[in-house]
Write a protein that holds these residues in place. Structure first.
Motif, PDB file in Angstrom:
ATOM      1  N   TYR A 290       0.835  -1.212   0.000  1.00 26.42           N
ATOM      2  CA  TYR A 290       0.000   0.000   0.000  1.00 26.42           C
ATOM      3  C   TYR A 290       0.863   1.252   0.000  1.00 26.42           C
ATOM      4  O   TYR A 290       0.650   2.170  -0.804  1.00 26.42           O
ATOM      5  N   GLU A 291       1.855   1.307   0.872  1.00 26.70           N
ATOM      6  CA  GLU A 291       2.704   2.509   0.936  1.00 26.70           C
ATOM      7  C   GLU A 291       3.551   2.674  -0.324  1.00 26.70           C
ATOM      8  O   GLU A 291       3.886   3.798  -0.700  1.00 26.70           O
ATOM      9  N   GLU A 292       3.886   1.561  -0.968  1.00 29.21           N
ATOM     10  CA  GLU A 292       4.667   1.639  -2.214  1.00 29.21           C
ATOM     11  C   GLU A 292       3.802   2.009  -3.412  1.00 29.21           C
ATOM     12  O   GLU A 292       4.326   2.266  -4.497  1.00 29.21           O
ATOM     13  N   GLY A 293       2.475   2.021  -3.220  1.00 32.93           N
ATOM     14  CA  GLY A 293       1.577   2.387  -4.307  1.00 32.93           C
ATOM     15  C   GLY A 293       1.189   1.230  -5.206  1.00 32.93           C
ATOM     16  O   GLY A 293       0.545   1.437  -6.245  1.00 32.93           O
ATOM     17  N   ALA A 294       1.554   0.008  -4.823  1.00 34.19           N
ATOM     18  CA  ALA A 294       1.197  -1.154  -5.641  1.00 34.19           C
ATOM     19  C   ALA A 294      -0.296  -1.462  -5.533  1.00 34.19           C
ATOM     20  O   ALA A 294      -0.916  -1.948  -6.478  1.00 34.19           O
ATOM     21  N   ILE A 295      -0.863  -1.189  -4.358  1.00 39.66           N
ATOM     22  CA  ILE A 295      -2.291  -1.412  -4.119  1.00 39.66           C
ATOM     23  C   ILE A 295      -2.849  -0.243  -3.319  1.00 39.66           C
ATOM     24  O   ILE A 295      -2.105   0.533  -2.731  1.00 39.66           O
TER      25      ILE A 295
ATOM     26  N   ALA B 116      -9.194 -18.184   3.433  1.00 40.85           N
ATOM     27  CA  ALA B 116      -9.383 -17.959   2.001  1.00 40.85           C
ATOM     28  C   ALA B 116      -9.184 -16.482   1.653  1.00 40.85           C
ATOM     29  O   ALA B 116      -8.606 -16.145   0.617  1.00 40.85           O
ATOM     30  N   GLY B 117      -9.646 -15.597   2.547  1.00 40.14           N
ATOM     31  CA  GLY B 117      -9.498 -14.166   2.301  1.00 40.14           C
ATOM     32  C   GLY B 117      -8.042 -13.742   2.206  1.00 40.14           C
ATOM     33  O   GLY B 117      -7.672 -12.909   1.374  1.00 40.14           O
ATOM     34  N   PHE B 118      -7.191 -14.317   3.057  1.00 38.51           N
ATOM     35  CA  PHE B 118      -5.775 -13.972   3.008  1.00 38.51           C
ATOM     36  C   PHE B 118      -5.092 -14.582   1.789  1.00 38.51           C
ATOM     37  O   PHE B 118      -4.126 -14.024   1.266  1.00 38.51           O
ATOM     38  N   GLU B 119      -5.603 -15.722   1.317  1.00 35.71           N
ATOM     39  CA  GLU B 119      -5.055 -16.306   0.095  1.00 35.71           C
ATOM     40  C   GLU B 119      -5.417 -15.452  -1.120  1.00 35.71           C
ATOM     41  O   GLU B 119      -4.584 -15.214  -1.997  1.00 35.71           O
ATOM     42  N   VAL B 120      -6.648 -14.955  -1.147  1.00 36.24           N
ATOM     43  CA  VAL B 120      -7.061 -14.035  -2.208  1.00 36.24           C
ATOM     44  C   VAL B 120      -6.223 -12.755  -2.145  1.00 36.24           C
ATOM     45  O   VAL B 120      -5.787 -12.227  -3.168  1.00 36.24           O
ATOM     46  N   LEU B 121      -5.978 -12.266  -0.932  1.00 36.61           N
ATOM     47  CA  LEU B 121      -5.159 -11.070  -0.751  1.00 36.61           C
ATOM     48  C   LEU B 121      -3.744 -11.282  -1.296  1.00 36.61           C
ATOM     49  O   LEU B 121      -3.197 -10.422  -1.996  1.00 36.61           O
ATOM     50  N   GLY B 122      -3.149 -12.430  -0.968  1.00 31.56           N
ATOM     51  CA  GLY B 122      -1.809 -12.733  -1.465  1.00 31.56           C
ATOM     52  C   GLY B 122      -1.763 -12.761  -2.975  1.00 31.56           C
ATOM     53  O   GLY B 122      -0.836 -12.207  -3.594  1.00 31.56           O
ATOM     54  N   ASP B 123      -2.772 -13.378  -3.596  1.00 29.13           N
ATOM     55  CA  ASP B 123      -2.830 -13.423  -5.061  1.00 29.13           C
ATOM     56  C   ASP B 123      -2.991 -12.026  -5.651  1.00 29.13           C
ATOM     57  O   ASP B 123      -2.392 -11.695  -6.684  1.00 29.13           O
ATOM     58  N   HIS B 124      -3.797 -11.211  -4.984  1.00 26.21           N
ATOM     59  CA  HIS B 124      -4.045  -9.848  -5.463  1.00 26.21           C
ATOM     60  C   HIS B 124      -2.753  -9.028  -5.455  1.00 26.21           C
ATOM     61  O   HIS B 124      -2.447  -8.313  -6.421  1.00 26.21           O
ATOM     62  N   ILE B 125      -1.991  -9.144  -4.373  1.00 26.09           N
ATOM     63  CA  ILE B 125      -0.736  -8.390  -4.262  1.00 26.09           C
ATOM     64  C   ILE B 125       0.299  -8.929  -5.250  1.00 26.09           C
ATOM     65  O   ILE B 125       1.028  -8.156  -5.887  1.00 26.09           O
ATOM     66  N   ALA B 126       0.355 -10.248  -5.411  1.00 26.71           N
ATOM     67  CA  ALA B 126       1.289 -10.852  -6.361  1.00 26.71           C
ATOM     68  C   ALA B 126       1.038 -10.336  -7.767  1.00 26.71           C
ATOM     69  O   ALA B 126       1.984 -10.022  -8.519  1.00 26.71           O
ATOM     70  N   LYS B 127      -0.237 -10.215  -8.132  1.00 25.26           N
ATOM     71  CA  LYS B 127      -0.590  -9.727  -9.461  1.00 25.26           C
ATOM     72  C   LYS B 127      -0.232  -8.247  -9.597  1.00 25.26           C
ATOM     73  O   LYS B 127       0.325  -7.818 -10.616  1.00 25.26           O
ATOM     74  N   ALA B 128      -0.535  -7.468  -8.567  1.00 28.68           N
ATOM     75  CA  ALA B 128      -0.269  -6.027  -8.625  1.00 28.68           C
ATOM     76  C   ALA B 128       1.221  -5.719  -8.661  1.00 28.68           C
ATOM     77  O   ALA B 128       1.662  -4.796  -9.350  1.00 28.68           O
ATOM     78  N   ALA B 129       2.008  -6.484  -7.902  1.00 30.31           N
ATOM     79  CA  ALA B 129       3.446  -6.235  -7.813  1.00 30.31           C
ATOM     80  C   ALA B 129       4.239  -7.035  -8.840  1.00 30.31           C
ATOM     81  O   ALA B 129       5.454  -6.836  -8.972  1.00 30.31           O
ATOM     82  N   ASP B 130       3.564  -7.953  -9.528  1.00 31.21           N
ATOM     83  CA  ASP B 130       4.200  -8.814 -10.526  1.00 31.21           C
ATOM     84  C   ASP B 130       5.350  -9.614  -9.920  1.00 31.21           C
ATOM     85  O   ASP B 130       6.447  -9.674 -10.487  1.00 31.21           O
ATOM     86  N   ILE B 131       5.099 -10.188  -8.748  1.00 30.63           N
ATOM     87  CA  ILE B 131       6.096 -10.986  -8.046  1.00 30.63           C
ATOM     88  C   ILE B 131       5.349 -11.961  -7.141  1.00 30.63           C
ATOM     89  O   ILE B 131       4.317 -11.590  -6.577  1.00 30.63           O
TER      90      ILE B 131
ATOM     91  N   GLU C 108      -9.352  -0.484  -2.817  1.00 33.57           N
ATOM     92  CA  GLU C 108      -9.601  -0.938  -4.185  1.00 33.57           C
ATOM     93  C   GLU C 108     -10.271  -2.305  -4.158  1.00 33.57           C
ATOM     94  O   GLU C 108     -10.125  -3.072  -3.188  1.00 33.57           O
ATOM     95  N   PRO C 109     -11.027  -2.643  -5.200  1.00 36.51           N
ATOM     96  CA  PRO C 109     -11.713  -3.935  -5.232  1.00 36.51           C
ATOM     97  C   PRO C 109     -10.739  -5.106  -5.160  1.00 36.51           C
ATOM     98  O   PRO C 109      -9.688  -5.100  -5.799  1.00 36.51           O
ATOM     99  N   ALA C 110     -11.084  -6.096  -4.341  1.00 34.90           N
ATOM    100  CA  ALA C 110     -10.298  -7.335  -4.238  1.00 34.90           C
ATOM    101  C   ALA C 110     -11.188  -8.385  -3.606  1.00 34.90           C
ATOM    102  O   ALA C 110     -11.843  -8.112  -2.600  1.00 34.90           O
ATOM    103  N   GLY C 111     -11.198  -9.582  -4.162  1.00 31.00           N
ATOM    104  CA  GLY C 111     -12.040 -10.639  -3.604  1.00 31.00           C
ATOM    105  C   GLY C 111     -13.439 -10.617  -4.177  1.00 31.00           C
ATOM    106  O   GLY C 111     -13.638 -10.207  -5.331  1.00 31.00           O
ATOM    107  N   PRO C 112     -14.434 -11.033  -3.402  1.00 27.61           N
ATOM    108  CA  PRO C 112     -15.819 -11.099  -3.896  1.00 27.61           C
ATOM    109  C   PRO C 112     -16.332  -9.727  -4.320  1.00 27.61           C
ATOM    110  O   PRO C 112     -15.764  -8.686  -3.949  1.00 27.61           O
ATOM    111  N   GLU C 113     -17.409  -9.723  -5.078  1.00 25.64           N
ATOM    112  CA  GLU C 113     -17.999  -8.463  -5.534  1.00 25.64           C
ATOM    113  C   GLU C 113     -18.342  -7.572  -4.344  1.00 25.64           C
ATOM    114  O   GLU C 113     -18.962  -8.015  -3.377  1.00 25.64           O
TER     115      GLU C 113
ATOM    116  N   GLU D 128       7.804 -14.125  -2.210  1.00 26.31           N
ATOM    117  CA  GLU D 128       8.999 -13.339  -2.492  1.00 26.31           C
ATOM    118  C   GLU D 128       8.790 -11.879  -2.098  1.00 26.31           C
ATOM    119  O   GLU D 128       9.702 -11.221  -1.586  1.00 26.31           O
ATOM    120  N   TYR D 129       7.572 -11.382  -2.322  1.00 25.83           N
ATOM    121  CA  TYR D 129       7.277 -10.001  -1.908  1.00 25.83           C
ATOM    122  C   TYR D 129       7.411  -9.867  -0.391  1.00 25.83           C
ATOM    123  O   TYR D 129       8.005  -8.904   0.113  1.00 25.83           O
TER     124      TYR D 129
END
Length: 269
Positions: free
Chosen positions: A55-60, A103-118, A64-69, A122-123
């Motif tokens: 968040y502080e790095e501006g990656a997310i 499950a929510g934290f797994e979705v969060l991890g995937d969301h950050i991985a996609k946003a940071a491209d890593i 912002e939307p993440a997870g269920p609708e 590793e992030y």
């Protein structure tokens, strides 16, 4: 600290513990503090801290939307996304119930991985573990529960959350502030709590009863416990944090010995 000797009476094969001040001063240790223990859900505060770095790095953004609708990063961190405990299915509308969710934290991890491209593991390593010198800590798998660490490493993290160096103190203060106040739900192992207060990835004690911290723990106490028989709490009123790791699954034994242990630690401060 004599209070730490209480872990020697716990019905567990192996236990280690430490108490640390915000400036990193270790007031006492007991047991094999370099032994690597599975953290179970004590992984979540580490993952949450990495999310706050993102968040502080501006990656997310937190909202912002993440997870269920209708859900956001903030909902995922605060266990209010509506996702079930261990399944990627929605059971309620975001923001309405405190549904503790791996499950929510797994979705969060995937969301950050996609946003940071890593990859998220590793992030986490680059954002939190490496800067804090947590060289014995790994997270291979779920950001909800697959961390492995030592008391020595978690003491560094416990000092960081009390006096942040990796994050703006205002960000950490928000993480330790109740999100979606008044939300009720189940605290795993301790039943229904109304309200069931959480910050961003950290449980906030407030006036919950029963609870895994002590009767003398201040309402501002925050932290997490894990089903592998592990916990980390920080009590801003006392100016200390405590880490205890074991290799026996959480159960009635923990509910019985953890609160008096915490009270003994606080009484000795």
């Amino acid at each position: 600290m004599q209070s730490l000797a209480l872990i020697e009476n716990w019905p567990v094969p192996t236990a280690a513990a430490a108490v640390v001040r915000a400036d990193g001063t270790v007031l006492g240790t007991r047991g094999p503090t370099a032994h690597r223990f599975p953290l179970a859900s004590v992984t979540k505060p580490l993952a949450a801290y990495a999310a706050l770095v993102a968040y502080e790095e501006g990656a997310i953004e937190l909202d912002e939307p993440a997870g269920p609708e209708g859900s956001t990063v903030r909902h995922l961190l605060a266990h209010t996304s509506g996702l079930a405990f261990d399944e990627h299915r929605t059971t309620s509308a975001p923001g309405t119930r405190r549904l503790y969710s791996n499950a929510g934290f797994e979705v969060l991890g995937d969301h950050i991985a996609k946003a940071a491209d890593i990859p998220f593991a590793e992030y986490l390593r680059q954002a939190v573990l490496e800067p804090l010198g947590m060289t014995a800590t790994t997270m291979d798998g779920s950001p909800a529960k697959d961390g492995v660490s030592t008391v020595d490493d978690l003491v560094r993290f416990a000092a960081e959350v009390q006096a942040p160096r990796l994050l703006d103190p205002r960000t950490v203060a928000e993480a330790m502030t109740v999100q979606y106040p008044g939300t009720k739900g189940v605290l795993p192992g301790y039943g229904h709590q109304n309200p069931n207060d959480w910050g961003l990835g950290f449980e906030i004690r407030d006036h919950k009863s029963p609870h895994w911290t002590g009767s003398s723990s201040s309402p501002r106490t925050f932290g997490h416990f894990g089903q592998s028989g592990t916990f980390l709490w920080a009590d801003p009123a006392a100016g200390v944090a405590c880490v205890a790791l074991t290799d026996r699954a959480f159960g009635p034994w923990a509910a019985e010995v953890w609160p008096p242990f915490t009270d003994a630690v606080l009484a000795e401060i």
